[in-house]
Design an enzyme around this catalytic site. Structure first.
Site, PDB file in Angstrom:
ATOM      1  N   TYR A   1      28.410  71.406   4.208  1.00 43.56           N
ATOM      2  CA  TYR A   1      27.949  72.472   3.314  1.00 43.56           C
ATOM      3  C   TYR A   1      26.660  73.084   3.836  1.00 43.56           C
ATOM      4  CZ  TYR A   1      24.348  69.582   0.977  1.00 43.56           C
ATOM      5  OH  TYR A   1      23.249  68.810   0.693  1.00 43.56           O
ATOM      6  N   CYS A   2      26.499  74.351   3.516  1.00 40.52           N
ATOM      7  CA  CYS A   2      25.297  75.088   3.855  1.00 40.52           C
ATOM      8  C   CYS A   2      24.761  75.697   2.557  1.00 40.52           C
ATOM      9  CB  CYS A   2      25.603  76.151   4.912  1.00 40.52           C
ATOM     10  SG  CYS A   2      26.837  77.358   4.373  1.00 40.52           S
ATOM     11  N   GLY A   3      24.083  76.807   2.637  1.00 40.01           N
ATOM     12  CA  GLY A   3      23.534  77.415   1.435  1.00 40.01           C
ATOM     13  C   GLY A   3      24.580  78.046   0.537  1.00 40.01           C
TER      14      GLY A   3
ATOM     15  N   TYR B   1      25.607  74.814  -1.071  1.00 42.80           N
ATOM     16  CA  TYR B   1      24.551  74.242  -1.908  1.00 42.80           C
ATOM     17  C   TYR B   1      24.498  74.933  -3.273  1.00 42.80           C
ATOM     18  CZ  TYR B   1      19.769  73.464  -3.528  1.00 42.80           C
ATOM     19  OH  TYR B   1      18.671  73.176  -4.289  1.00 42.80           O
TER      20      TYR B   1
END
Length: 124
Positions: free
Chosen positions: A81-83, A110
């Site tokens: 996962y990222c932002g 996120y």
């Protein structure tokens, strides 16, 4: 955040080749299999603010260099996962090119985790 057209083009070209999971799918998979790696691929400053409680950190900038040291088993399931779910599509695609078989990108990243009240902890 408004993403640059070139960045979106890269993500959209990679997306058909990457498996994606919803936050609820990720929650269920992690509950069933605690050996799954939840990997935060955001920048160090983002990680340090806070992150999913059970996540490990391997920023996008060093992913190729350190992935095999961090997760040597190419069959181990990894949820990245990222932002917001864009950079993780790119990192999942790279991991697949490196021979990883069970890599997923988390839809919503996120932001989706926070909205779902996922347990968070401050960076370390």
């Amino acid at each position: 955040m408004e993403h640059a057209p070139g960045f979106l083009k890269l993500v959209n070209e990679a997306r058909p080749y990457v498996k994606e999971l919803t936050v609820e799918d990720a929650r269920n998979r992690l509950a069933q299999n605690p050996n799954i790696v939840l990997m935060d691929v955001r920048e160090d400053t983002e990680w340090q603010k806070d992150h999913a409680a059970e996540a490990i950190h391997l920023g996008k900038g060093i992913l190729e260099r350190d992935l095999e040291k961090t997760v040597p088993d190419h069959n181990r399931e990894i949820i990245m996962y990222c932002g917001g779910g864009y950079r993780s599509v790119l990192t999942a695609a790279v991991a697949q090119k490196m021979g990883y078989k069970n890599v997923y990108s988390l839809i919503g990243g996120y932001k989706g985790l926070v909205q779902s009240k996922w347990p968070m902890k401050p960076g370390s």
